[in-house]
Design an enzyme around this catalytic site. Sequence first.
Site, PDB file in Angstrom:
ATOM      1  N   ASP A 136     -34.655 -12.063 -57.593  1.00 54.87           N
ATOM      2  CA  ASP A 136     -34.615 -11.640 -56.188  1.00 54.87           C
ATOM      3  C   ASP A 136     -34.017 -10.231 -56.043  1.00 54.87           C
ATOM      4  O   ASP A 136     -33.688  -9.797 -54.944  1.00 54.87           O
ATOM      5  CB  ASP A 136     -33.840 -12.656 -55.325  1.00 54.87           C
ATOM      6  CG  ASP A 136     -32.360 -12.775 -55.701  1.00 54.87           C
ATOM      7  OD1 ASP A 136     -31.926 -12.084 -56.660  1.00 54.87           O
ATOM      8  OD2 ASP A 136     -31.647 -13.561 -55.052  1.00 54.87           O
ATOM      9  N   GLU A 143     -26.570 -11.030 -53.464  1.00 52.09           N
ATOM     10  CA  GLU A 143     -27.874 -11.541 -53.065  1.00 52.09           C
ATOM     11  C   GLU A 143     -28.498 -10.653 -51.982  1.00 52.09           C
ATOM     12  O   GLU A 143     -27.796  -9.848 -51.364  1.00 52.09           O
ATOM     13  CB  GLU A 143     -27.711 -12.975 -52.536  1.00 52.09           C
ATOM     14  CG  GLU A 143     -27.106 -13.953 -53.541  1.00 52.09           C
ATOM     15  CD  GLU A 143     -28.057 -14.310 -54.690  1.00 52.09           C
ATOM     16  OE1 GLU A 143     -28.906 -13.501 -55.061  1.00 52.09           O
ATOM     17  OE2 GLU A 143     -27.910 -15.432 -55.217  1.00 52.09           O
TER      18      GLU A 143
END
Length: 260
Positions: A136, A143
Site C-alpha cells: 500500500d 499507512e
Amino acid sequence: MEVIISETYEEMSRLAAREVARMLNSKPNAVLGLATGSTPLGLYKELVRMHKEEGLDFSQVTTFNLDEYVGLTKDHPQSYHYFMHENLFKHINIPVQNVYIPSGTTDNYRAFCAWYEQRIREVGGIDLQILGIGSDGHIAFNEPSSSLGSRTRIKTLARQTIEDNARFFEKIEDVPVFAITMGVGTILEARQIILVANGEKKADAVARAVEGPVTSMITASALQLHPDCTVFLDRPAAGKLQMIDYYQWVQAKQPGAPKT
Ligand code: PGA
C-alpha cells in the site's frame, strides 16, 4: 531519487549491503535505521557474510528499528525484536546496549515515543536508514493518509497490511492491529536512505512512490523530498516504472561520472 535495478533479489541485496558497508567503513560509529519484513532478509544475510568473511565491524554501531507490533513481547516469534535478533544481531558484533527497537509492551506509549525520538537526537541522528515498502506504499507502519510530518507514535494498521502480514501468523486474527512506528518526518531526517523492494507485488507501490505525486496516500512518495535516497529494486519490482530506460541509462553511465 536514484533507482538501481538488479536482475535478481540476491544481486539487489548485495548492492544495498555494499552501501551499508560503505557507510560503516567511512564512519565506524554510524547510526543505522533498520527495517524488518521479508525484503531486507537478503541484505542482512549479506551483512552477516561481510562481518564473518570480511571483518565488517559493528562494534561501534548504533541501530534504531523503525517499528514494532503493539502487544508482542520481545520473545514472541513474530515480534520485530525477535526478528532482528535472529536475522542480524546474534550473528554480528553489535553491543546489545547500542540496539534500539520500539517497545511493544510499554505501559506508556506516549512517553516511550517521545523518549525514542529523543534518543535518536542524542546520538546525533540516523546516518543511514534502510526501508522496505508495503504493497500500500507505506514506509515503516505509516499507512496511507499518515501525515508526512509525523513522528514516532502508535498507528492502526491498514487492513491491507494485516492481510499482507497474516502469512507470518497462524491466523489473521493473530496479527496485531496496532503498531508503534517512526513517523515519516522522523525517517526523512536520516542523512541517507536506501529502500529495497522486490517482486511484482511491489511494482505498483514502487512506481507510485518514485514517480507519482508526493502524497500521504503513498507515504513512500515523501522520499522524493529527500536529498540522498537510493531505491534498490529487482526487475519485477521495477516493472511499472515509466522512466526505467532512463534509470538503466544512468546506471550504465555512472562509472564515468565525475568523482570529485
Ligand atoms: P515485506 O514488508 O518486506 O515483508 O514485503 C515490507 C513492508 O511492509 O514495509
